[in-house]
Design a protein around this motif. Structure first.
Motif, mmCIF file in Angstrom:
data_model
loop_
_atom_site.group_PDB
_atom_site.id
_atom_site.type_symbol
_atom_site.label_atom_id
_atom_site.label_comp_id
_atom_site.label_asym_id
_atom_site.label_seq_id
_atom_site.Cartn_x
_atom_site.Cartn_y
_atom_site.Cartn_z
ATOM 1 N N THR A 1 0.837 -1.197 0.000
ATOM 2 C CA THR A 1 0.000 0.000 0.000
ATOM 3 C C THR A 1 0.872 1.246 0.000
ATOM 4 O OG1 THR A 1 -1.763 -1.149 1.196
ATOM 5 C CG2 THR A 1 -1.795 1.252 1.250
ATOM 6 N N TYR A 2 0.482 2.240 -0.810
ATOM 7 C CA TYR A 2 1.209 3.500 -0.839
ATOM 8 C C TYR A 2 0.216 4.653 -0.743
ATOM 9 C CZ TYR A 2 4.094 7.412 -1.975
ATOM 10 O OH TYR A 2 4.727 8.617 -1.898
ATOM 11 N N GLY A 3 0.600 5.713 -0.016
ATOM 12 C CA GLY A 3 -0.196 6.930 0.078
ATOM 13 C C GLY A 3 -0.871 7.071 1.424
ATOM 14 N N LYS A 4 -1.197 8.316 1.775
ATOM 15 C CA LYS A 4 -1.877 8.609 3.037
ATOM 16 C C LYS A 4 -3.361 8.881 2.805
ATOM 17 C CE LYS A 4 1.784 8.401 5.721
ATOM 18 N NZ LYS A 4 2.416 9.608 6.280
ATOM 19 N N LEU A 5 -3.684 9.812 1.903
ATOM 20 C CA LEU A 5 -5.079 10.133 1.605
ATOM 21 C C LEU A 5 -5.498 9.560 0.256
ATOM 22 C CD1 LEU A 5 -5.456 13.810 2.910
ATOM 23 C CD2 LEU A 5 -5.919 11.647 4.076
ATOM 24 N N PHE A 6 -4.708 9.783 -0.759
ATOM 25 C CA PHE A 6 -4.901 9.109 -2.043
ATOM 26 C C PHE A 6 -4.076 7.832 -1.966
ATOM 27 C CE2 PHE A 6 -4.660 8.016 -6.445
ATOM 28 C CZ PHE A 6 -5.722 8.645 -7.086
ATOM 29 N N ARG A 7 -4.724 6.734 -1.637
ATOM 30 C CA ARG A 7 -4.011 5.523 -1.230
ATOM 31 C C ARG A 7 -4.291 4.372 -2.203
ATOM 32 N NH1 ARG A 7 -5.715 5.826 3.360
ATOM 33 N NH2 ARG A 7 -7.444 4.349 3.316
ATOM 34 N N ILE A 8 -3.233 3.676 -2.595
ATOM 35 C CA ILE A 8 -3.391 2.534 -3.494
ATOM 36 C C ILE A 8 -2.864 1.263 -2.839
ATOM 37 C CG2 ILE A 8 -3.108 4.070 -5.477
ATOM 38 C CD1 ILE A 8 -0.401 2.576 -5.990
ATOM 39 N N THR A 9 -3.486 0.153 -3.167
ATOM 40 C CA THR A 9 -2.995 -1.172 -2.791
ATOM 41 C C THR A 9 -2.978 -2.021 -4.048
ATOM 42 O OG1 THR A 9 -3.912 -1.038 -0.553
ATOM 43 C CG2 THR A 9 -3.368 -3.232 -1.383
ATOM 44 N N THR A 10 -1.811 -2.565 -4.398
ATOM 45 C CA THR A 10 -1.705 -3.383 -5.600
ATOM 46 C C THR A 10 -1.674 -4.861 -5.222
ATOM 47 O OG1 THR A 10 0.733 -3.489 -5.738
ATOM 48 C CG2 THR A 10 -0.343 -1.530 -6.660
ATOM 49 N N ALA B 223 -0.567 13.691 -6.148
ATOM 50 C CA ALA B 223 -2.000 13.665 -5.850
ATOM 51 C C ALA B 223 -2.226 13.514 -4.349
ATOM 52 C CB ALA B 223 -2.670 12.521 -6.611
ATOM 53 N N ASP B 224 -1.430 12.668 -3.721
ATOM 54 C CA ASP B 224 -1.563 12.470 -2.276
ATOM 55 C C ASP B 224 -1.211 13.753 -1.517
ATOM 56 O OD1 ASP B 224 -2.102 10.772 -0.020
ATOM 57 O OD2 ASP B 224 0.055 10.667 0.337
ATOM 58 N N PHE B 225 -0.128 14.406 -1.900
ATOM 59 C CA PHE B 225 0.267 15.645 -1.229
ATOM 60 C C PHE B 225 -0.705 16.790 -1.517
ATOM 61 C CE2 PHE B 225 4.673 13.993 -0.570
ATOM 62 C CZ PHE B 225 4.719 14.247 0.800
ATOM 63 N N LEU B 226 -1.283 16.794 -2.706
ATOM 64 C CA LEU B 226 -2.283 17.811 -3.019
ATOM 65 C C LEU B 226 -3.484 17.685 -2.089
ATOM 66 C CD1 LEU B 226 -3.167 20.089 -5.014
ATOM 67 C CD2 LEU B 226 -4.243 18.277 -6.369
ATOM 68 N N MET B 227 -3.934 16.461 -1.885
ATOM 69 C CA MET B 227 -5.076 16.241 -0.989
ATOM 70 C C MET B 227 -4.701 16.535 0.464
ATOM 71 S SD MET B 227 -6.842 12.849 -2.653
ATOM 72 C CE MET B 227 -8.108 12.851 -1.378
ATOM 73 N N ARG B 228 -3.477 16.209 0.846
ATOM 74 C CA ARG B 228 -3.032 16.506 2.206
ATOM 75 C C ARG B 228 -2.960 18.003 2.453
ATOM 76 N NH1 ARG B 228 2.023 12.388 2.950
ATOM 77 N NH2 ARG B 228 2.142 13.336 5.011
ATOM 78 N N GLN B 229 -2.547 18.751 1.423
ATOM 79 C CA GLN B 229 -2.469 20.203 1.567
ATOM 80 C C GLN B 229 -3.863 20.815 1.677
ATOM 81 O OE1 GLN B 229 -0.213 22.085 2.347
ATOM 82 N NE2 GLN B 229 -0.720 24.160 1.699
ATOM 83 N N GLN B 230 -4.805 20.271 0.912
ATOM 84 C CA GLN B 230 -6.167 20.788 0.968
ATOM 85 C C GLN B 230 -6.792 20.547 2.334
ATOM 86 O OE1 GLN B 230 -7.807 18.665 -2.412
ATOM 87 N NE2 GLN B 230 -7.402 20.364 -3.810
ATOM 88 N N ALA B 231 -6.333 19.506 3.013
ATOM 89 C CA ALA B 231 -6.850 19.200 4.343
ATOM 90 C C ALA B 231 -6.059 19.901 5.452
ATOM 91 C CB ALA B 231 -6.818 17.687 4.582
#
Length: 359
Positions: free
Chosen positions: A4-13, A348-356
């Motif tokens: 799994t990678y990401g904090k808010l925009f999170r993916i699991t392969t 994308a993950d950092f963008l969402m983290r910044q918005q929050a």
């Protein structure tokens, strides 16, 4: 195993090279994002095997199927699941390595860690897993596009043949104008010749993929342990065959004095804060400063070569091993969309983290 990678925009392969399928679950993607499946498929087509004479001849269409999370062309805010079936596995090509530890592969280390391994194409350690990353990265790129952010990667070096022009002098719309994905025709021709030479001598060769991210607002990244460049480095180093990462001036910066290297600020005619140079690579203190982010990713030569090599088996006995099957003589052309995808996922993950991060 970390999948799994990401904090808010999170993916699991999930999935293996010679299993039934590979896929990804994306959690945290905002609702209402318009999704064109053709764009996701295009990203996968750029990564798929068998696309040119300088890539592996394995024939996989890599057709993506969306199982959940997208309805009538828009994300629903629910988990998005995408899967790509494996159709052209030649597992018998790997029967000769069932008990062998291939040089510079993950055979030994996976066995040391888990006590077992899937020897068919390397199983989970295979670059086939990156299909899932590219599918997810295409979705992340759509989110970035809504905010005016673009990610473009290209091959800047193969072996000793190095593109001499900086990205600011290149037409990055020409990246896909040739099979090696170098946006300079003359250099691309020399690169292709070198890859063909390696292939014809039953060998492989490595090189560098460069990436440019434009339109990033100031403020993305977190202090201390989640610095933007640290996460980009982690993301790139998680890609198969990657041996190095540098951003901005990188290792060349050590040759300069501080008076040369410092990026001096000024305010442009539109009232925007800019820097006169960009040795920082668009990141200062681990946080984006609004300038272009650029970095290089070094890829080793593909480890599987069709020449005899000395190694050992799982009993410790010396053996001679020769590669079989279908393999890339150079991973770089197919690595370009993977670098694109991982950069998009980080941003994308950092963008969402910044918005929050703000009231």
């Amino acid at each position: 195993m970390s999948n799994t990678y990401g904090k808010l925009f999170r993916i699991t392969t999930f999935g293996e090279s010679h299993g039934a399928a590979v896929g990804v679950i994306i959690d945290g993607c905002p609702a209402g994002l318009e999704v064109n499946l053709e764009e996701i498929q295009h990203a996968l087509d750029r990564r798929r095997p068998g696309q040119s004479a300088i890539t592996t001849p394995r024939k996989e269409e890599d057709k993506v199927t969306v199982l959940s999370g997208i309805f009538e062309g828009r994300t629903q805010g629910t988990p998005i699941s995408m899967v790509v079936n494996n159709k052209d596995q030649h597992s018998h090509d790997y029967s000769h390595i069932q008990h062998a530890f291939r040089p510079s592969h993950a055979d030994y280390t996976y066995t040391a860690k888990y006590g077992t391994r899937d020897y068919r194409g390397g199983g989970r350690s295979s670059a086939r897993e990156t299909v899932a990353r590219v599918a997810a990265g295409a979705l992340a790129a759509k989110l970035l596009e809504k905010h005016g952010i673009s990610v473009k990667s290209y091959v800047s070096q193969v072996g000793k043949i190095k593109l001499q022009k900086p990205y600011t002098e290149l037409d990055l719309n020409q990246i896909d104008s040739n099979i090696v994905r170098c946006p300079d025709g003359a250099t691309a021709s020399r690169m292709i010749g070198l890859i063909e030479e390696a292939r014809d001598s039953l060998d492989t060769i490595g090189g560098v993929v460069s990436c440019v991210v434009q339109g990033v607002p100031a403020g993305l990244g977190e202090p201390v342990f989640d610095k933007l460049h640290a996460e980009l480095g982690k993301a790139m180093l998680s890609i198969n065959a990657v041996k190095g990462f540098e951003y901005g001036s990188g290792f060349e910066g050590v040759k300069m004095r501080g008076s040369e290297h410092n990026d001096q600020f000024y305010t442009d005619e539109q009232g925007n804060i800019r820097t006169r140079t960009n040795y920082s690579g668009g990141i200062q203190g681990g946080i984006s400063n609004g300038q272009d982010i650029y970095f290089n990713v070094a890829f080793k030569p593909v480890a599987t070569i069709l020449q005899p090599q000395q190694t050992i088996d799982d009993t410790g006995e010396d053996i001679t091993l020769k590669g079989k099957g279908r393999h890339d003589p150079c991973v770089l052309p197919r690595a370009v969309p993977i670098v694109d995808a991982m950069a998009a996922l980080v941003l994308a993950d950092f963008l969402m983290r910044q918005q929050a991060n703000k009231v």
